[in-house]
Design a protein around this motif. Structure first.
Motif, PDB file in Angstrom:
ATOM      1  N   MET A 246     106.769  18.902  35.895  1.00  0.00           N
ATOM      2  CA  MET A 246     105.937  17.751  35.547  1.00  0.00           C
ATOM      3  C   MET A 246     106.571  16.507  36.155  1.00  0.00           C
ATOM      4  O   MET A 246     107.783  16.430  36.332  1.00  0.00           O
ATOM      5  CB  MET A 246     105.790  17.617  34.032  1.00  0.00           C
TER       6      MET A 246
ATOM      7  N   VAL B 103     101.691  17.331  37.532  1.00  0.00           N
ATOM      8  CA  VAL B 103     102.516  18.533  37.538  1.00  0.00           C
ATOM      9  C   VAL B 103     102.454  19.204  38.908  1.00  0.00           C
ATOM     10  O   VAL B 103     101.420  19.224  39.555  1.00  0.00           O
ATOM     11  CB  VAL B 103     102.062  19.502  36.414  1.00  0.00           C
ATOM     12  N   MET B 104     103.593  19.708  39.343  1.00  0.00           N
ATOM     13  CA  MET B 104     103.690  20.431  40.618  1.00  0.00           C
ATOM     14  C   MET B 104     103.025  19.660  41.755  1.00  0.00           C
ATOM     15  O   MET B 104     102.216  20.214  42.514  1.00  0.00           O
ATOM     16  CB  MET B 104     103.072  21.824  40.495  1.00  0.00           C
TER      17      MET B 104
ATOM     18  N   PRO C 142     101.280  15.038  53.646  1.00  0.00           N
ATOM     19  CA  PRO C 142     101.149  14.749  52.213  1.00  0.00           C
ATOM     20  C   PRO C 142     102.079  15.621  51.368  1.00  0.00           C
ATOM     21  O   PRO C 142     102.123  16.835  51.530  1.00  0.00           O
ATOM     22  CB  PRO C 142      99.688  15.091  51.900  1.00  0.00           C
TER      23      PRO C 142
ATOM     24  N   PRO D 227      94.756  12.534  36.883  1.00  0.00           N
ATOM     25  CA  PRO D 227      93.897  11.347  36.946  1.00  0.00           C
ATOM     26  C   PRO D 227      94.535  10.203  36.148  1.00  0.00           C
ATOM     27  O   PRO D 227      95.251  10.453  35.171  1.00  0.00           O
ATOM     28  CB  PRO D 227      92.592  11.812  36.294  1.00  0.00           C
TER      29      PRO D 227
ATOM     30  N   ARG E 172      95.869   9.853  32.249  1.00  0.00           N
ATOM     31  CA  ARG E 172      96.005  11.177  31.623  1.00  0.00           C
ATOM     32  C   ARG E 172      97.301  11.830  32.061  1.00  0.00           C
ATOM     33  O   ARG E 172      97.718  11.710  33.201  1.00  0.00           O
ATOM     34  CB  ARG E 172      94.857  12.103  32.064  1.00  0.00           C
TER      35      ARG E 172
ATOM     36  N   SER F 270      99.435  15.567  32.378  1.00  0.00           N
ATOM     37  CA  SER F 270      99.075  16.978  32.545  1.00  0.00           C
ATOM     38  C   SER F 270      99.319  17.739  31.243  1.00  0.00           C
ATOM     39  O   SER F 270      98.706  18.766  30.982  1.00  0.00           O
ATOM     40  CB  SER F 270      99.892  17.612  33.676  1.00  0.00           C
TER      41      SER F 270
ATOM     42  N   THR G  61     102.047  15.141  47.958  1.00  0.00           N
ATOM     43  CA  THR G  61     101.413  15.228  46.638  1.00  0.00           C
ATOM     44  C   THR G  61      99.899  15.295  46.797  1.00  0.00           C
ATOM     45  O   THR G  61      99.362  14.936  47.848  1.00  0.00           O
ATOM     46  CB  THR G  61     101.773  14.003  45.763  1.00  0.00           C
ATOM     47  N   TYR G  62      99.236  15.743  45.750  1.00  0.00           N
ATOM     48  CA  TYR G  62      97.789  15.971  45.790  1.00  0.00           C
ATOM     49  C   TYR G  62      97.098  15.074  44.767  1.00  0.00           C
ATOM     50  O   TYR G  62      97.703  14.641  43.809  1.00  0.00           O
ATOM     51  CB  TYR G  62      97.502  17.441  45.513  1.00  0.00           C
ATOM     52  N   ASN G  63      95.836  14.855  44.983  1.00  0.00           N
ATOM     53  CA  ASN G  63      95.018  14.014  44.126  1.00  0.00           C
ATOM     54  C   ASN G  63      95.354  12.536  44.363  1.00  0.00           C
ATOM     55  O   ASN G  63      94.675  11.656  43.868  1.00  0.00           O
ATOM     56  CB  ASN G  63      95.207  14.366  42.641  1.00  0.00           C
TER      57      ASN G  63
ATOM     58  N   GLN H 288     106.533  17.684  56.089  1.00  0.00           N
ATOM     59  CA  GLN H 288     105.698  16.744  56.826  1.00  0.00           C
ATOM     60  C   GLN H 288     104.384  16.522  56.086  1.00  0.00           C
ATOM     61  O   GLN H 288     103.916  17.400  55.374  1.00  0.00           O
ATOM     62  CB  GLN H 288     105.407  17.343  58.205  1.00  0.00           C
TER      63      GLN H 288
ATOM     64  N   HIS I 223     100.736  17.622  41.761  1.00  0.00           N
ATOM     65  CA  HIS I 223      99.342  17.226  41.516  1.00  0.00           C
ATOM     66  C   HIS I 223      99.347  16.037  40.564  1.00  0.00           C
ATOM     67  O   HIS I 223      99.639  16.195  39.373  1.00  0.00           O
ATOM     68  CB  HIS I 223      98.546  18.358  40.858  1.00  0.00           C
ATOM     69  N   TRP I 224      99.066  14.847  41.085  1.00  0.00           N
ATOM     70  CA  TRP I 224      98.953  13.694  40.194  1.00  0.00           C
ATOM     71  C   TRP I 224      97.801  13.923  39.225  1.00  0.00           C
ATOM     72  O   TRP I 224      96.723  14.367  39.625  1.00  0.00           O
ATOM     73  CB  TRP I 224      98.651  12.417  40.990  1.00  0.00           C
TER      74      TRP I 224
END
Lengths: 694, 694
Positions: free
Chosen positions: B329, B390-391, B242, B396, B399, B401, B244-246, B240, B393-394
């Motif tokens: 990744m 990666v994992m 989010p 930026p 760029r 990872s 992904t992060y960032n 449930q 985490h988008w």
């Protein structure tokens, strides 16, 4: 407040976030985690790179207890670097500030705590401050060389990181992982790095400070020759969305903060106020008339309590949960009753909150039976579950995660009678110290039902009652109930005819009598007083002059000697029922018997370990710190015993059990000959808060 | 489709849930997990308790490879029980159905897959069916005794469980943990249990089937003497909020299902339709004109691909991600180009989706430099990142990872030139097979920029261009680029003057020429054709008659022999540019050189392992299954080579590498002498989907 051995893990936790930055033991893994049963198993790298490219680190990572002082180590992907572990480390362990000190690097971790305002009538500002899930660290680097050095603070984890500057438009420097944990600074000159490990980062062959593939993220700052600089760091936790299962709740802090980066920003902005709170607590404990080991035990217990605390929101109200340390059971009632004293000092609303969770969702009505005739059921009554769930999984209403049927006085059996006394005892203390008339009114009927239920567990035939428990709950399905001391032998494990539980029944009757008197229910008060007298008389009559004490179980040929015979005296004492505790009062013979009992089991060494530590039961090598600390208080404050030099000896033994016997588990409860073997990483030891009122 | 060795882990995954029920290896841990880099480390207990109280279990748990066939084992809390491991096990490993077979117990796990409808124009009904995160298991118990037996299916995990019947008003029997994983059945007579472990559960001393404190939950069913019963089980996953992060996205299935219990209910309701899809796939592969080891490799690769797939929703559109196996990744571009063929067969929209994520968020403009003069920068151009994070985490925007600066042709350097070819090659194949005019129109300018960027990486002086890469990206900050073969030596690892990458540049030019011709940009087409000719001529001229092949790197004194010299032939072949592949066509000398090259490196055994498996580079013991499978296709389909008996020998070797050399890691990519040593649990091997079109 300078423990003789600085190498032990401690929780460093916000209030109510079920989160911890656990560290402190040398040579061990540690780190930040949410809802974990033990220290997060990561790498903590704090220290500095000198001009000769040697990385000096505090010994807060696995392998750092190696005797080699300086060595080349291999980073990931073949990076090589020189590593020197700082071995000359001391520790200052205050109530809300933990300092790990060395010549050139000092780590300070502040975990301020204070009364949590009652969320039903506090302001949003105060609630945000209380709930914000942050911990405040500072690393001070002293450069006594004539070349610049680079100070670092870094965490290695199983996941990956995102740069915080990206998320905050450059306002914060730091990193977050999974939007759940992170660290931030605004110290000028600090920068963020990410890499496989600190050796790779500090000796990197590439030119990208934030190498996003790496599981290690850190902060770096340069210190000029001869200078001292402090890196001020906020550590933050965040769990978005449902925090619990089978019944959805969210962390209370999500009402005030919508993201981890906001939490970190708030933590840095309000750093000064948080540190002020930490200082107040530090001063309060430091100035208490207690010896240093007592202060250590209080500080250690407090940290583990907050690490297990969980302040939730169910959509319409706050839900307070304390998790059971490594077991993560939710609101285990026999812990609640021990943590009661701590919560009453800081935030009595949490006691009310948990009691009403029990009445609403985790109460039930059972029947009882005589163990001689298990097939014949008699009226039982109201009681309460052992807990409300485990590992954030709420149990179905009316069921605990722990209790199962069909067991005869064995671990995981029901604790029906004890939990019944726990509700009465908690409610009694809560009412005596808050005078919450609403609560009293709401639970008039509950108190009456508790009385009937207590009596029915004594005997279904009023003529055969003797004040203590003799009948078993039908929930055991023909088995036998246990007490909170589930892993001890029958001296404390079995419920029926147990003098520990008998004492809690007596105290419950006293509390009920007192409440009935207050509410002008004289007849009930009289009836309840009679029950208390029966209990006291039975327990006093149990005194065996030949043994010199009251055997733990008043049936069969039990001869165990137990310290917690005296435990329940704490309740009438705290309520101010002085008369009940006088040797010439209505329960005088019971009080006299307990005094003789206690003197005997201690003076003969029956209930002592060779190191002077207390052994709760003469027949079991399993002694619980929470209960020891509680009984120490009862012995001194209620029975007026002066232990002389044995006092410090015992305190020192207990402190060593925690520091050395529970080195990797922060504050633990169950010890076998000084070594923690269960109930690790545990919140319950805050019974020692009572010492502050002696 | 009956592998000679049944003991190996396999992913069993829904489409796009980054989730897997990984199991199959004997004596190993396994279980259900989301976003994990390897098999969940739990206990899988499937079998039955006979009338003599012996628990017979399939060998799908740690320790089950013990040679003792029947023994007493200790459960938690001192429970003891008799355990017999079923050792006589075979396996039927079809494309979408995996069967683990023994005399009395058969486990079937169906993981149906099918074209995912394009979410931009499909119906909600179809999208719900495609996205529902379920796997379909069935356990069949045959009771050939004359007393009842009790069949079980149980999972032991690190967390705890909630009973599903509570959540669904009794509609489903089963359990869920953390609202993230669960299993359910509606098979009549099945009941749910929870306990510490299966031994404790099946020999329980208590009377509470759902002992909520236990980390093991299971289903139980009685089978009457002489009968056979099947327990039909749906395994469900749910995350449930989010995912992904960032950059916040959620799993696509959350648009159609609001909870895990709803997912499980839907999975059971639609079981028949899902199994129908699985059967279709099973039949399709079974009837293909391929040998059994080829079929094994396709089935194995497909499972690991889906285990890494992640179908997200960003609030306005679908976001397709394939995670890079154990490294996790996100959308590693040099994997995308290899998985292209699989995705084009099933759901071309995912190719478009990923390409446009690259152009929108993970593209950039760089400059280039001559390695002889790294300080002088020349115009570079458009290219694309190695990955998107990666994992979960988008990274930026702009760029990856993975890539860092300052490295000279070493792991983690930039892959700028190769990723540029990858965008062109993917887009070319996508357009050729879909004729998506909108996409072509949207990216007219992109194609032109790709051309310029390719040319600039050849040489800034048009007169000095020879068609292949010679200049390095400024992103390497004075270092040197690498290819996808990051962990190989320079034979494949270095980008500049590399004949593998040179081939991909040639193929990119062919594709661009073709697109420019289609869109009537004749001048550009002519210019591009000239670039392709330059490349082909350079590569053909690289043929060294003394060596008998084209050395891998056309600089220095490199003499490595590499199979992937031929890899890029796949692109013109799939687009139908037959003329480009003729030995008497415009690139005839190049094609002839490649044919001679390939014959030499294979016929002399330079690029073979002793077992007949393919060795991608003569100078490195590191051979990648995805690339081997791709080059096998090119050799047969494009170069028309018949390997005769060596074909099966190689396929068998490769299948054994996976089954034995990667036993615990499902399908892996990198092998050293037949043992997986990197790129474990990997999605890329689906290049072998091409075999189905031979």
């Amino acid at each position: 407040m300078t423990p003789e051995n600085p190498s032990f893990h401690a929780h460093h936790s916000p209030i109510g976030a079920l989160a911890s930055f656990t560290c402190g033991a040398h040579g061990a893994k540690g780190g930040m985690g949410i809802a974990l049963p033990r220290a997060y198993q990561g790498e903590i790298s704090i220290g500095y790179m000198d001009a000769a490219d040697t990385l000096h680190l505090l010994p807060l990572f696995e392998g750092s207890d190696s005797s080699e002082s300086e060595r080349y180590v291999e980073g990931a992907e073949g990076t090589r670097g020189k590593l020197s572990v700082i071995h000359d480390v001391s520790r200052e362990y205050l109530w809300a500030t933990d300092r790990i000190l060395s010549q050139n690097v000092e780590l300070e971790i502040a975990t301020p705590f204070f009364p949590i305002p009652d969320p039903e009538n506090a302001t949003p500002t105060d609630l945000a401050f209380a709930s914000c899930p942050v911990v405040h660290a500072a690393v001070t680097f002293k450069n006594d060389t004539d070349a610049p050095i680079r100070g670092i603070f870094a965490l290695g984890i199983d996941q990956r990181w995102s740069p915080l500057s990206e998320q905050t438009g450059g306002a914060l420097v730091g990193a977050t992982s999974q939007d759940q944990i992170g660290f931030a600074t605004q110290t000028p000159g600090a920068s963020c790095f990410m890499d496989f490990d600190p050796i790779s980062a500090m000796n990197r062959k590439h030119s990208t400070p934030e190498f996003l593939l790496g599981p290690t993220a850190g902060l770096e700052i340069e210190i000029a020759p001869g200078e001292e600089r402090t890196l001020e760091i906020t550590l933050g936790f965040y769990h978005q969305g449902p925090a619990t299962y089978n019944r959805s709740t969210s962390y209370y802090y999500t009402r005030h903060f919508t993201s981890l980066s906001q939490v970190l920003e708030y933590g840095l902005e309000n750093r000064f106020h948080y540190l002020e709170q930490a200082s107040e607590r530090d001063l309060e404990l430091a100035s208490a008339k207690l010896n240093v080991e007592q202060k250590f035990l209080i500080a250690h217990a407090t940290r583990s309590y907050y690490g297990s605390s969980q302040w939730l929101w169910d959509g319409s109200k706050s839900v307070w949960v304390v998790n059971e340390g490594e077991y993560l059971m939710m609101n285990t009632f026999d812990l609640t009753v021990d943590m009661l004293f701590f919560e009453m000092r800081f935030n009595p609303w949490t006691v009310r909150n948990v009691l009403e969770q029990f009445t609403q969702d985790y109460s039930f009505y059972d029947q009882v039976f005589d163990p001689q005739d298990p097939d014949t059921l008699h009226p039982g009554g109201l009681s309460f579950c052992h807990d409300m769930g485990v590992m954030n999984h709420w149990s179905p209403a009316g069921r605990s995660s722990y209790e199962v049927g069909g067991l005869d006085r064995a671990c995981f059996s029901h604790m029906t009678c004890e939990q019944l006394t726990n509700w009465v005892l908690c409610a009694g203390i809560y009412l005596a110290q808050t005078e919450d008339a609403d609560f009293l009114r709401r639970h008039q009927q509950t108190f009456l039902e508790c009385l009937r239920s207590l009596q029915n567990r004594d005997h279904y035939d009023p003529a055969k009652r003797d004040g203590i428990m003799s009948l078993e709950s039908s929930r055991t399905e023909g088995g036998g109930e246990i007490t909170t001391y589930d892993s001890l032998d029958h001296s404390l494990g079995q419920s029926r005819r147990n003098i520990y539980l008998g004492g809690k029944m007596w105290a419950s009757y006293l509390i009920l009598e007192n409440l009935f008197t207050q509410t002008n229910r004289e007849e009930l008060a009289t009836e309840t007083r009679a029950a208390a007298e029966l209990a006291a008389n039975t327990l006093a009559a149990g005194f065996d002059p030949e043994l010199g004490y009251i055997p733990a179980v008043l049936e069969g040929d039990n001869t165990s000697a137990i310290i917690p015979a005296i435990e329940a005296l704490v309740y009438p004492y705290l309520i101010g029922l002085e008369n009940a505790l006088c040797e010439d009062g209505p329960y005088g013979s019971y009080i006299t018997a307990l005094r003789k009992h206690f003197h005997h089991v201690m003076d003969t060494g029956l209930c002592l370990y060779p190191d002077g530590g207390w052994k709760l039961s003469s027949s079991a090598d399993n002694s619980w710190m929470s209960k020891i600390n509680l009984c120490q208080y009862v012995a001194r404050a209620v029975l007026g015993i002066d232990f002389g030099e044995d006092q410090y000896k015992a305190d020192q033994a207990h402190a060593r059990w925690e520091r050395e016997g529970s080195k990797l588990s922060a504050c633990s409860d169950q010890f076998r000959s000084g070594v923690a073997h269960g109930s690790l990483y545990y919140p319950r030891i805050v019974t020692n808060i009572l010492w502050l009122s002696e």
